[in-house]
Each structure stands twice: as structure tokens, then as C-alpha cells.
Design a protein around this motif. Structure first.
Motif: not given
Lengths: 179, 191
Positions: A69-74, A155-172, A123-128
Motif C-alpha cells: 500500500h504505497d501512497l507516494d507512488a503514482r 521476470l520473477p520465475r513465479t508469482g505476480p510482478f509489478a514495475l516501480r519506475l523512477r523518472t525525473g522526480g516521480e515514482v510510478v 514519451p521516451p525517457q530514461p528511468a530506473r
């Protein structure tokens, strides 16, 4: 637990004693039929608790999921899933799964293959990018999207996954998915 | 679970109350599991869908528009994810073989887990018979009853979300399915 009359579902406008089912006559007969049905349903409930309960390790995982439950990320919501939204080509098997997540102007296209994932930020942009595998990340695999917004990884071998991206000043973070 | 309680628990969980979240898991995870099992997913698929549903619920916690309907939200998500698994099987094989949909868990038979349960020893034969007759009901009845037998019992709105059937048809269908199950048990007992 004895919820024969299902009284705990107060807001359930349609009470379970909804008769009018078929040829039963007086109300007492109906009540009796409902009583018997309620008993049998309760017996089934007990049988399910013995023969097919929620596996305890899954219950624990759901409790631990509170950490997600992460309210900081979009949240980037799934807007396209080839499993649902695409018509498969006749005879084509082993087609890659295509997913699109969106939040505001940002979209994340992901293609899941047998070897892992390939992605594109628009739009194309770098991210971690961290590849999350559950509420207990040992050390999530980290990918980098290049200046064209392209990335690839495992990807993880089993189970669900999600991606957490840091672009510019934002976390998605993308919605959780089964690969 | 009582819907007023569900709404209040969701609100508390949004505000950081981990105990409220745990209460939601206790009260609603049998519903999620029932929905997944109603779709006859294998153990591995059932585990993944169950996790996906709860992880996603945690993500959406503060964004759910009608917190008192969280049970329906979970049931709908579990249904959609279960249907995706089934679509995935169909895509992997060019046939529409309906037996694929009957794929059940292989690693743990009901009989084995029954033996594991001391509590059930006394009435194991009766429970075993009941379960067998339930499994052999038509697909529609089997699905409906599998969702209804979640504990605590789901509301009809949740059942509707879980199976994509109208709330108004659940009562009559339930009566019919339980009557059919009773008849099968009686017939077996008499023979």
C-alpha cells in the motif's frame, strides 16, 4: 458459524429465503425448504473449510501485502492486455503477452516472453526500474530504461510482478500482474 | 462480512491501521479463494491469482470509490484474473477441449487433506460423500455453491461479482442447486 438465514448480510436486499422458486405452496413449507437448504449450505461450508481451505501461506502473503500500500507512488493502471483485448491470430501459438499501463501522460508498454520482459516508456525517457515480485523483495532486480525509453530484463520465475519506475522526480508503480 | 464493517475497515487500513487490513484479509480471503476454486484453477494458478488479487487490492486501497463494496471489488478481480488464466490455456492449445477447463489440482487430493485433518476423522465419510456429490454437480451449480460456501458467507452482490450472474437469479438458482445436491445424497444413501 451458523448463518443459516444469512442474517449478517443485512444490506442484502434479496434475502436468501427468496422463495417463489417453484411449486411450493404455503409459507411454512417454504421456510422449511429454506431451512433445509441453509443447513446443507452450512454443511458444505464446513466441508470446504476441511477439504479446500485458504492455504495458510497465502493468507500470510495477503496480510503482508499491506506493505504494498504505497501512497507516494503514482499508480499506472492496466489499459491493454493482449489476453483480453487482442484477437489471437488463427493457429498462432506462443504469442507474447502485451501489456500497457498508463498514468496521466506516461505509458509503459511491456512484452512478456519466455525469456523475460521487453519494455518501452512513452514519451521516451530514461528511468530506473525495479522489478517487484511480492511484499518481501529480497533485492529487486533493477533495470535501466535508456534515453529512448527502452528496457529489458528478467521476470520473477513465479508469482505476480509489478514495475516501480523512477523518472525525473516521480515514482510510478504499475498494477500487479500475473505474467 | 458485514458491509458497514468492511467499509470502516478499508478506511482504517487507508489511514495506516495494519490490524484493520488483517481483519479484511481474515474476513475476505475465503471469498477470494472460493472464486478462484470455483473456476477450477490448478494449485499453481490459483496461488498466483490469489496473490495478484490481494497485491492489487493493497495498491488500490486508497482509491476504491465504494469501500463498503470491497468484497465485490475483490470478487470481480478474482473472476477476471481467473478468466485470464483460462484464456491463456485456450491460447496455448489450438483446441477448445472442454476438459481443459476441468483441470484440477493434482498435488493434493481432497482425500489426502481429509486424512490430514484429525478434526474431521469422525465424520470424514459423510464429508467425503458430500464433497464428491458436490464435485459431480453440473458446472453451473458447482460454481455457484463453491462461492456460496465461503466463510463468512458472501453477500449476493459479491456472488454476482464473482460469477457474473444477476443478483436476482442467485436465490432461485441456489435453491435449485441445493435441492439437486440433496437429491443426489438421498439417492446415494438409499442405494
Amino acid at each position: 458459524m451458523n448463518h443459516i438465514d444469512n442474517g449478517d448480510n443485512g444490506s442484502n436486499g434479496d434475502n436468501r429465503a427468496a422463495g417463489a422458486d417453484d411449486g411450493f405452496g404455503g409459507e411454512s413449507v417454504l421456510d422449511e425448504a429454506e431451512f433445509g437448504a441453509g443447513l446443507l449450505e452450512e454443511e458444505l461450508r464446513q466441508a470446504a473449510a476441511i477439504l479446500d481451505p485458504v492455504p495458510p501461506e497465502l493468507r500470510r502473503l495477503a496480510v503482508d501485502a499491506y506493505a504494498l500500500h504505497d501512497l507516494d507512488a503514482r499508480l499506472a493502471e492496466l489499459t491493454f492486455d493482449s489476453l483480453v483485448d487482442a484477437i489471437p491470430v488463427r493457429g498462432a501459438t506462443d504469442v507474447p503477452r502485451m501489456l500497457t499501463f498508463r498514468t496521466g501522460e506516461l505509458s509503459v508498454d511491456v512484452e512478456v516472453t519466455a525469456h523475460g520482459l521487453i519494455g518501452q516508456l512513452l514519451p521516451p525517457q530514461p528511468a530506473r526500474i525495479e522489478v517487484l515480485g511480492g511484499p518481501h523483495p529480497a533485492a529487486p532486480a533493477t533495470l535501466t530504461a535508456d534515453t529512448m525509453g527502452r528496457f529489458a530484463g528478467e521476470l520473477p520465475r513465479t508469482g505476480p510482478f509489478a514495475l516501480r519506475l523512477r523518472t525525473g522526480g516521480e515514482v510510478v508503480v504499475t498494477e500487479w500482474m500475473r505474467a | 462480512m458485514d458491509r458497514a464493517d468492511v467499509g470502516a475497515l478499508v478506511q482504517s487500513a487507508v489511514d495506516g491501521d495494519a490490524a484493520a487490513w488483517k481483519a479484511l484479509v481474515e474476513g475476505l480471503s475465503p471469498l477470494v479463494w472460493s472464486v478462484v476454486r470455483a473456476h477450477r484453477l490448478s494449485d499453481a494458478d490459483a496461488h498466483e491469482v490469489y496473490q495478484t488479487v490481494w497485491f492489487r487490492f493493497a495498491q488500490h486501497l486508497g482509491r476504491i470509490r465504494e469501500p463498503h463494496k470491497a468484497g465485490s471489488w475483490l470478487a470481480t478481480t478474482a473472476r477476471n484474473e481467473s478468466l485470464k488464466v483460462i484464456r491463456g490455456w485456450q491460447r496455448l492449445t489450438p483446441t477448445d477441449d472442454p476438459h481443459l477447463l476441468d483441470r484440477v489440482s493434482e498435488d493434493r487430493t481432497p482425500e489426502q487433506s481429509l486424512l490430514d485433518s484429525e478434526e474431521a476423522a469422525a465424520q470424514s465419510e459423510r464429508v467425503r460423500r458430500l464433497w464428491q456429490e458436490f464435485e459431480e454437480l453440473g458446472e453451473r451449480c458447482r460454481q455457484l455453491l463453491r462461492v456460496l460456501m465461503a466463510s463468512p458467507p458472501p453477500s449476493y452482490q459479491e456472488v454476482s461479482a464473482a460469477l457474473g450472474i444477476a443478483v436476482g437469479s442467485i436465490g432461485p438458482l441456489r435453491q435449485r442447486c441445493l435441492r439437486r445436491l440433496r437429491a443426489r445424497l438421498d439417492a446415494r444413501g438409499a442405494s
